[in-house]
Write a protein that holds these residues in place. Structure first.
Motif, mmCIF file in Angstrom:
data_model
loop_
_atom_site.group_PDB
_atom_site.id
_atom_site.type_symbol
_atom_site.label_atom_id
_atom_site.label_comp_id
_atom_site.label_asym_id
_atom_site.label_seq_id
_atom_site.Cartn_x
_atom_site.Cartn_y
_atom_site.Cartn_z
ATOM 1 N N GLN A 1 0.820 -1.180 -0.014
ATOM 2 C CA GLN A 1 0.027 -0.009 -0.020
ATOM 3 C C GLN A 1 0.951 1.258 0.049
ATOM 4 O OE1 GLN A 1 -2.402 -0.561 3.542
ATOM 5 N NE2 GLN A 1 -4.204 -1.178 2.197
ATOM 6 N N MET A 2 1.902 1.137 0.668
ATOM 7 C CA MET A 2 2.744 2.558 0.829
ATOM 8 C C MET A 2 3.411 2.674 -0.521
ATOM 9 S SD MET A 2 5.972 3.077 3.387
ATOM 10 C CE MET A 2 4.764 3.445 4.842
ATOM 11 N N GLU A 3 3.798 1.453 -1.400
ATOM 12 C CA GLU A 3 4.570 1.698 -2.437
ATOM 13 C C GLU A 3 3.654 2.298 -3.498
ATOM 14 O OE1 GLU A 3 6.849 -1.139 -5.947
ATOM 15 O OE2 GLU A 3 6.179 -1.948 -3.969
ATOM 16 N N THR A 4 2.235 1.753 -3.364
ATOM 17 C CA THR A 4 1.247 2.562 -4.180
ATOM 18 C C THR A 4 1.202 3.803 -4.147
ATOM 19 O OG1 THR A 4 -0.018 0.397 -4.676
ATOM 20 C CG2 THR A 4 -1.154 2.061 -5.250
ATOM 21 N N LEU A 5 1.087 4.179 -2.847
ATOM 22 C CA LEU A 5 0.991 5.566 -2.374
ATOM 23 C C LEU A 5 1.987 6.389 -2.914
ATOM 24 C CD1 LEU A 5 -0.867 7.569 -0.717
ATOM 25 C CD2 LEU A 5 0.632 7.095 1.406
ATOM 26 N N PHE A 6 3.177 5.994 -2.650
ATOM 27 C CA PHE A 6 4.426 6.762 -3.206
ATOM 28 C C PHE A 6 4.367 7.127 -4.616
ATOM 29 C CE2 PHE A 6 6.803 5.902 0.997
ATOM 30 C CZ PHE A 6 7.037 7.116 1.216
ATOM 31 N N LYS A 7 4.115 5.975 -5.366
ATOM 32 C CA LYS A 7 4.069 6.107 -6.719
ATOM 33 C C LYS A 7 3.007 7.128 -7.296
ATOM 34 C CE LYS A 7 5.050 1.398 -8.448
ATOM 35 N NZ LYS A 7 4.619 0.197 -9.216
ATOM 36 N N SER A 8 1.733 7.453 -6.740
ATOM 37 C CA SER A 8 0.862 8.257 -7.075
ATOM 38 C C SER A 8 1.347 9.609 -6.446
ATOM 39 C CB SER A 8 -0.509 8.133 -6.119
ATOM 40 O OG SER A 8 -0.261 8.053 -4.688
ATOM 41 N N PHE A 9 2.183 9.687 -5.490
ATOM 42 C CA PHE A 9 2.822 11.226 -5.377
ATOM 43 C C PHE A 9 3.927 11.530 -5.830
ATOM 44 C CE2 PHE A 9 -0.098 10.702 -1.376
ATOM 45 C CZ PHE A 9 -1.007 11.743 -1.569
ATOM 46 N N SER A 10 4.820 10.469 -6.465
ATOM 47 C CA SER A 10 6.077 10.828 -6.880
ATOM 48 C C SER A 10 6.275 11.727 -8.049
ATOM 49 C CB SER A 10 6.670 9.365 -7.086
ATOM 50 O OG SER A 10 8.133 9.675 -7.624
ATOM 51 N N PRO A 11 6.865 12.709 -7.954
ATOM 52 C CA PRO A 11 7.032 13.612 -8.987
ATOM 53 C C PRO A 11 7.728 13.117 -10.119
ATOM 54 C CG PRO A 11 8.404 14.445 -7.193
ATOM 55 C CD PRO A 11 7.807 13.466 -6.724
ATOM 56 N N LEU A 12 8.729 12.170 -9.886
ATOM 57 C CA LEU A 12 9.643 11.413 -10.858
ATOM 58 C C LEU A 12 8.702 9.957 -11.537
ATOM 59 C CD1 LEU A 12 12.927 12.147 -9.548
ATOM 60 C CD2 LEU A 12 11.887 13.530 -11.294
ATOM 61 N N GLY A 13 7.668 9.843 -10.889
ATOM 62 C CA GLY A 13 7.222 8.543 -11.438
ATOM 63 C C GLY A 13 7.686 7.054 -11.210
ATOM 64 N N ASP A 14 7.967 6.226 -12.260
ATOM 65 C CA ASP A 14 8.553 5.241 -11.815
ATOM 66 C C ASP A 14 10.094 5.271 -11.498
ATOM 67 O OD1 ASP A 14 6.203 3.617 -11.992
ATOM 68 O OD2 ASP A 14 6.582 3.211 -14.422
ATOM 69 N N ALA A 15 10.750 6.272 -12.288
ATOM 70 C CA ALA A 15 12.154 6.461 -11.934
ATOM 71 C C ALA A 15 12.542 6.951 -10.749
ATOM 72 C CB ALA A 15 12.450 7.314 -12.817
ATOM 73 N N GLY A 16 11.636 7.584 -10.041
ATOM 74 C CA GLY A 16 11.679 8.192 -8.547
ATOM 75 C C GLY A 16 11.507 6.961 -7.867
ATOM 76 N N MET A 17 10.407 6.151 -8.065
ATOM 77 C CA MET A 17 10.263 4.941 -7.107
ATOM 78 C C MET A 17 11.412 3.869 -7.059
ATOM 79 S SD MET A 17 7.451 5.205 -5.446
ATOM 80 C CE MET A 17 7.663 3.497 -4.907
ATOM 81 N N ARG A 18 11.999 3.628 -8.151
ATOM 82 C CA ARG A 18 13.126 2.979 -8.492
ATOM 83 C C ARG A 18 14.282 3.468 -7.467
ATOM 84 N NH1 ARG A 18 11.559 2.097 -13.627
ATOM 85 N NH2 ARG A 18 12.999 3.691 -14.411
ATOM 86 N N LEU A 19 14.563 4.588 -7.635
ATOM 87 C CA LEU A 19 15.517 5.221 -6.581
ATOM 88 C C LEU A 19 15.309 5.141 -5.108
ATOM 89 C CD1 LEU A 19 17.910 7.011 -6.398
ATOM 90 C CD2 LEU A 19 16.546 9.081 -6.672
ATOM 91 N N PHE A 20 14.036 5.299 -4.710
ATOM 92 C CA PHE A 20 13.418 5.149 -3.491
ATOM 93 C C PHE A 20 13.646 3.946 -3.189
ATOM 94 C CE2 PHE A 20 10.050 4.293 -0.333
ATOM 95 C CZ PHE A 20 10.326 5.265 0.619
ATOM 96 N N ARG A 21 13.300 2.930 -3.869
ATOM 97 C CA ARG A 21 13.355 1.366 -3.426
ATOM 98 C C ARG A 21 14.822 1.034 -3.229
ATOM 99 N NH1 ARG A 21 9.507 -2.207 -5.252
ATOM 100 N NH2 ARG A 21 9.427 -3.718 -3.594
ATOM 101 N N GLN A 22 15.724 1.690 -4.105
ATOM 102 C CA GLN A 22 17.261 1.223 -3.801
ATOM 103 C C GLN A 22 17.717 1.914 -2.693
ATOM 104 O OE1 GLN A 22 18.958 2.960 -7.345
ATOM 105 N NE2 GLN A 22 18.455 1.014 -8.841
#
Length: 86
Positions: free
Chosen positions: A46-67
Motif C-alpha cells: 500500500q505504501m509503494e502504491t501511495l508513493f507512486k501516486s505522489f512521486s514527481p518522478l514517477g517510476d524512476a523516482g520509485m526505483r530510486l526510493f526502493r534502492q
C-alpha cells in the motif's frame, strides 16, 4: 578575469530578488496531503502504491526510493547481526 560575489540572504529573499514565485503554500499542501494519506497505510504494498501516486518522478523516482530503502535496510540488517554476535 574572475569575479566572485557572496550574497548573504535567505531562500525567500533570493526568490524575491530573482522574481521567482513563492511556492511554500503548494509545498505545504503537498506534504499535508502525503501525511494524511499515510494514516490508512497498513503494509508495504500500500505504501509503494501511495508513493507512486505522489512521486514527481514517477517510476524512476520509485526505483530510486526502493534502492535507497534496500540499502538502508541492508545496513540495518548488518548492524542487527553484529549485535547478536556480541
Amino acid at each position: 578575469m574572475k569575479v566572485s560575489v557572496d550574497v548573504d540572504c535567505t531562500p525567500a529573499e533570493a526568490r524575491a530578488f530573482l522574481g521567482l514565485p513563492d511556492v511554500t503554500p503548494i509545498h505545504d499542501k503537498y506534504v499535508k496531503t502525503m501525511l494524511d494519506s499515510f494514516d490508512g497505510v497498513a503494509n508495504v504494498e500500500q505504501m509503494e502504491t501511495l508513493f507512486k501516486s505522489f512521486s514527481p518522478l514517477g517510476d524512476a523516482g520509485m526505483r530510486l526510493f526502493r534502492q535507497m530503502m534496500d540499502i538502508g535496510l541492508s545496513g540495518m540488517q548488518g548492524k542487527n547481526d553484529d549485535k547478536g554476535q556480541g
